[in-house]
Scaffold this active site. Structure first.
Site, PDB file in Angstrom:
ATOM      1  N   GLU A 173      -3.887 -15.776 -14.511  1.00 30.60           N
ATOM      2  CA  GLU A 173      -4.820 -14.761 -15.010  1.00 30.60           C
ATOM      3  C   GLU A 173      -4.066 -13.584 -15.607  1.00 30.60           C
ATOM      4  OE1 GLU A 173      -8.643 -15.262 -12.083  1.00 30.60           O
ATOM      5  OE2 GLU A 173      -6.927 -14.220 -11.242  1.00 30.60           O
ATOM      6  N   CYS A 193       2.685 -17.709  -6.138  1.00 32.25           N
ATOM      7  CA  CYS A 193       3.751 -16.792  -5.751  1.00 32.25           C
ATOM      8  C   CYS A 193       4.341 -17.288  -4.437  1.00 32.25           C
ATOM      9  CB  CYS A 193       3.186 -15.381  -5.571  1.00 32.25           C
ATOM     10  SG  CYS A 193       4.451 -14.128  -5.229  1.00 32.25           S
ATOM     11  N   CYS A 200      -2.331 -10.378  -0.030  1.00 31.28           N
ATOM     12  CA  CYS A 200      -2.442 -10.637  -1.464  1.00 31.28           C
ATOM     13  C   CYS A 200      -2.969 -12.047  -1.698  1.00 31.28           C
ATOM     14  CB  CYS A 200      -1.077 -10.471  -2.121  1.00 31.28           C
ATOM     15  SG  CYS A 200      -1.083 -10.818  -3.895  1.00 31.28           S
ATOM     16  N   GLU A 291       6.011 -13.099  -8.519  1.00 26.15           N
ATOM     17  CA  GLU A 291       7.049 -12.110  -8.257  1.00 26.15           C
ATOM     18  C   GLU A 291       8.016 -12.174  -9.445  1.00 26.15           C
ATOM     19  OE1 GLU A 291       8.018  -9.568  -6.382  1.00 26.15           O
ATOM     20  OE2 GLU A 291       9.885  -9.660  -7.524  1.00 26.15           O
ATOM     21  N   SER A 347       7.099  -2.353  -4.452  1.00 27.76           N
ATOM     22  CA  SER A 347       5.942  -2.486  -3.558  1.00 27.76           C
ATOM     23  C   SER A 347       6.429  -2.281  -2.135  1.00 27.76           C
ATOM     24  CB  SER A 347       5.333  -3.887  -3.707  1.00 27.76           C
ATOM     25  OG  SER A 347       4.849  -4.052  -5.011  1.00 27.76           O
ATOM     26  N   ASN A 426      -7.361  -3.622  -2.181  1.00 28.41           N
ATOM     27  CA  ASN A 426      -8.474  -4.378  -2.757  1.00 28.41           C
ATOM     28  C   ASN A 426      -8.782  -5.556  -1.845  1.00 28.41           C
ATOM     29  OD1 ASN A 426      -8.771  -2.888  -5.244  1.00 28.41           O
ATOM     30  ND2 ASN A 426      -6.788  -3.711  -5.801  1.00 28.41           N
ATOM     31  N   CYS A 469      -5.388  -5.471  -8.476  1.00 29.40           N
ATOM     32  CA  CYS A 469      -4.122  -5.850  -7.852  1.00 29.40           C
ATOM     33  C   CYS A 469      -4.352  -6.694  -6.611  1.00 29.40           C
ATOM     34  CB  CYS A 469      -3.355  -4.611  -7.413  1.00 29.40           C
ATOM     35  SG  CYS A 469      -2.660  -3.709  -8.758  1.00 29.40           S
TER      36      CYS A 469
HETATM   37  N1  SAH Z   1       4.999  -9.512  -6.798  1.00 27.42           N
HETATM   38  C1  SAH Z   1       5.042  -8.223  -7.405  1.00 27.42           C
HETATM   39  C2  SAH Z   1       3.981  -8.003  -8.465  1.00 27.42           C
HETATM   40  C3  SAH Z   1       2.597  -8.543  -8.237  1.00 27.42           C
HETATM   41  S1  SAH Z   1       1.490  -7.675  -7.210  1.00 27.42           S
HETATM   42  C4  SAH Z   1       4.936  -7.143  -6.342  1.00 27.42           C
HETATM   43  O1  SAH Z   1       4.641  -7.482  -5.208  1.00 27.42           O
HETATM   44  O2  SAH Z   1       5.197  -5.986  -6.630  1.00 27.42           O
HETATM   45  C5  SAH Z   1       1.257  -6.090  -7.912  1.00 27.42           C
HETATM   46  C6  SAH Z   1       0.953  -5.036  -6.884  1.00 27.42           C
HETATM   47  O3  SAH Z   1      -0.312  -5.282  -6.234  1.00 27.42           O
HETATM   48  C7  SAH Z   1       1.974  -4.984  -5.755  1.00 27.42           C
HETATM   49  O4  SAH Z   1       2.284  -3.660  -5.443  1.00 27.42           O
HETATM   50  C8  SAH Z   1       1.236  -5.622  -4.620  1.00 27.42           C
HETATM   51  O5  SAH Z   1       1.753  -5.304  -3.377  1.00 27.42           O
HETATM   52  C9  SAH Z   1      -0.157  -5.091  -4.855  1.00 27.42           C
HETATM   53  N2  SAH Z   1      -1.192  -5.779  -4.109  1.00 27.42           N
HETATM   54  C10 SAH Z   1      -1.196  -7.052  -3.672  1.00 27.42           C
HETATM   55  N3  SAH Z   1      -2.339  -7.333  -3.015  1.00 27.42           N
HETATM   56  C11 SAH Z   1      -3.077  -6.202  -3.047  1.00 27.42           C
HETATM   57  C12 SAH Z   1      -4.370  -5.864  -2.559  1.00 27.42           C
HETATM   58  N4  SAH Z   1      -5.106  -6.743  -1.922  1.00 27.42           N
HETATM   59  N5  SAH Z   1      -4.801  -4.602  -2.788  1.00 27.42           N
HETATM   60  C13 SAH Z   1      -4.052  -3.716  -3.467  1.00 27.42           C
HETATM   61  N6  SAH Z   1      -2.845  -3.984  -3.965  1.00 27.42           N
HETATM   62  C14 SAH Z   1      -2.355  -5.216  -3.746  1.00 27.42           C
END
Ligand code: SAH
Length: 477
Positions: A173, A193, A200, A291, A347, A426, A469
């Site tokens: 997506e 991932c 997540c 990632e 993150s 989220n 996110c």
């Molecule tokens: N793998 C990378 C990029 C993808 S996720 C990373 O972890 O940074 C992008 C961002 O969304 C990251 O900061 C991740 O921790 C955050 N994220 C993942 N699940 C989430 C959720 N349920 N609510 C809010 N942010 C979330």
């Protein structure tokens, strides 16, 4: 967003009830005291009235390794790779390939203009190319990579989530968001991932494979095509007002630039038409599925294509590209040496290893301090202020003492090098966790600010369409 997706359960029964721990400890909520029930370090404000919920995968089973720790997948399974595409290659490589095919190198350049400037892969539109080589060029250089399965709109058409099917059936997506003075695309870098973060949605099915550079870039080209066709609307007045309170994705990390574009946006905001502001994607955030630093080579090659001037690439500004990572320390250090002014985001989600070990499984390899050191190194090497992402999860990581510990750790490495972006968690399918209460979020932000750490609560678009996110899971229904 359906209510079932965002349950607000009572804290787990093992957690102290509101107020009871405080009474038991005989302390006011914010008093400095010995380590509290949550095991927080001494000498810091102890939110002893606040429960401490521990991460737990709910509604799905988190895969574990032989030692009983959440499984990490760094290498992709051995699967067939997508066909090579123009966007995988530098211009010189394209020219060389054209010559191998017995076609003039100039044709490779023309084809690049069609793809990177006009966003087309349709031979019928390539009238400047000889009819007899068009089909061959398209076949050799522009195999279809992303087939649109579905698109969902929200925010009155200012946000679009695309679901793409790749050549092997894998689904990914991307989320396109128009703001006042920028258009941001949140892109995927892997199918699934391997980092297995329990909050997540993307990690719940593990890693299928890395995306190729061209699959990564084609998300942008296809988004640009949709924008050019007038399919992305302007944010409405409510969205614009919201933007003034919260930074947009990828915006907060570049202060000078965001002030500049905010100024530019003033004139743009006087009109509500989508025709004002950028007419193509201006900002990229690698915050979709995957990632990015676990797919380092292909991601960096894709970034080169984004910043290479047209027709070699898309001619985008590197400063508008944000790479976000769970904290793969050696890769962060390598990224710092790339000599590209891209924006870096870590993150973190918890400053203490006790919680981060559970929230971010890769913390078993590289601890919070090592990840913060690497982020600081990124700043020192590039001069680019880095961003710390922090999803605020109710009663899990939103305690005052954690804001203080975070500020302490960041300030210990210097001032002015970092910016914290808390984001309300989220909801993801099956998750029992929920976002922090607004007043707790405010208190968290205020505490960081009071301790001298620039902090911006981040706007999170696309929740209603599971496009925010951590919500990207790419299922067909
Ligand atoms: N793998 C990378 C990029 C993808 S996720 C990373 O972890 O940074 C992008 C961002 O969304 C990251 O900061 C991740 O921790 C955050 N994220 C993942 N699940 C989430 C959720 N349920 N609510 C809010 N942010 C979330």
């Amino acid at each position: 967003m359906s209510p079932s997706k965002n349950p607000r359960p009572e804290p787990a029964s093992s957690a102290p009830k509101q107020g009871s721990a405080r009474r038991a400890a005989g302390q006011p909520a914010a008093e400095r005291g010995p380590g509290g029930p949550a095991g927080q370090p001494t000498g810091r404000a102890v939110d002893s009235s606040r429960p401490q919920i521990r991460p737990k995968a709910e509604g799905w089973k988190q895969p574990m390794d032989a030692e009983g720790r959440p499984k990490l997948q760094f290498a992709q399974p051995k699967v067939k790779q997508p066909p090579q595409h123009l966007a995988d290659m530098t211009l010189d490589e394209r020219i060389a390939k054209a010559k191998e095919l017995g076609i003039s190198g100039f044709r490779a350049k023309q084809l690049s203009v069609h793809y990177f400037r006009h966003y087309t892969a349709d031979p019928d539109q390539m009238t400047d190319l000889p009819a007899e080589t068009r089909e061959q060029l398209v076949e050799e250089f522009l195999p279809p990579l992303l087939t649109e399965v579905r698109r969902l709109k929200t925010d009155d058409g200012a946000t679009i989530k695309f679901l793409w099917r790749l050549f092997d059936g894998a689904l990914v997506e991307s989320v396109l968001m128009r703001y006042r003075s920028r258009i941001t695309l949140c892109i995927s870098s892997q199918c699934g991932c391997g980092m297995n973060c329990p909050f997540c949605a993307t990690g719940q099915n593990g890693l299928t494979r890395n995306m190729s550079s061209a699959e990564i870039v084609d998300q942008i080209v296809q988004a640009n095509r949709a924008i050019a066709a007038g399919e992305l609307d302007a944010p409405n007045a409510a969205e614009v007002a919201e933007e003034k309170d919260h930074a947009a994705l990828g915006e907060e990390t570049d202060f000078a630039e965001s002030e500049e574009s905010a100024a530019a946006g003033k004139s743009a905001s006087s009109s509500s038409s989508a025709g004002v502001g950028p007419q193509r994607v201006s900002n990229i955030v690698f915050m979709g599925m995957g990632e990015p630093l676990a797919n380092y080579k292909r991601v960096m090659n894709a970034v080169r294509r984004m910043v290479d001037p047209a027709p070699e690439g898309l001619g985008m500004s590197a400063r508008g590209i944000t790479i976000s990572t769970v904290g793969l320390v050696p890769a962060i250090r390598k990224l710092a040496d790339e000599n590209l002014p891209i924006t870096f985001a870590l993150s973190l989600h918890a400053p203490d290893d006790e919680l981060r070990d559970q929230l971010i499984p890769v913390n078993s390899r590289w601890k919070a301090d090592e990840a913060i050191d690497a982020a600081h190194h990124y700043y020192k090497t590039t001069g680019r202020r880095v961003s710390i992402e922090y999803a605020l999860i109710k009663d899990m990581n939103d305690h005052q003492w954690r804001a203080e510990l975070l500020a302490e750790k960041l300030n210990a490495r210097g001032r002015g090098w970092v910016h914290v972006n808390p984001i309300p968690l989220n909801p993801t399918p099956g998750s029992i966790w929920t976002s922090s209460e607004p007043e707790v979020m405010r208190a968290f932000v205020n505490r960081l600010e009071a301790l001298g750490v620039p902090t911006t609560l981040r706007d999170t678009r696309g929740k209603e369409i599971d496009g925010a996110c951590g919500q990207l899971a790419a299922a067909e229904d």
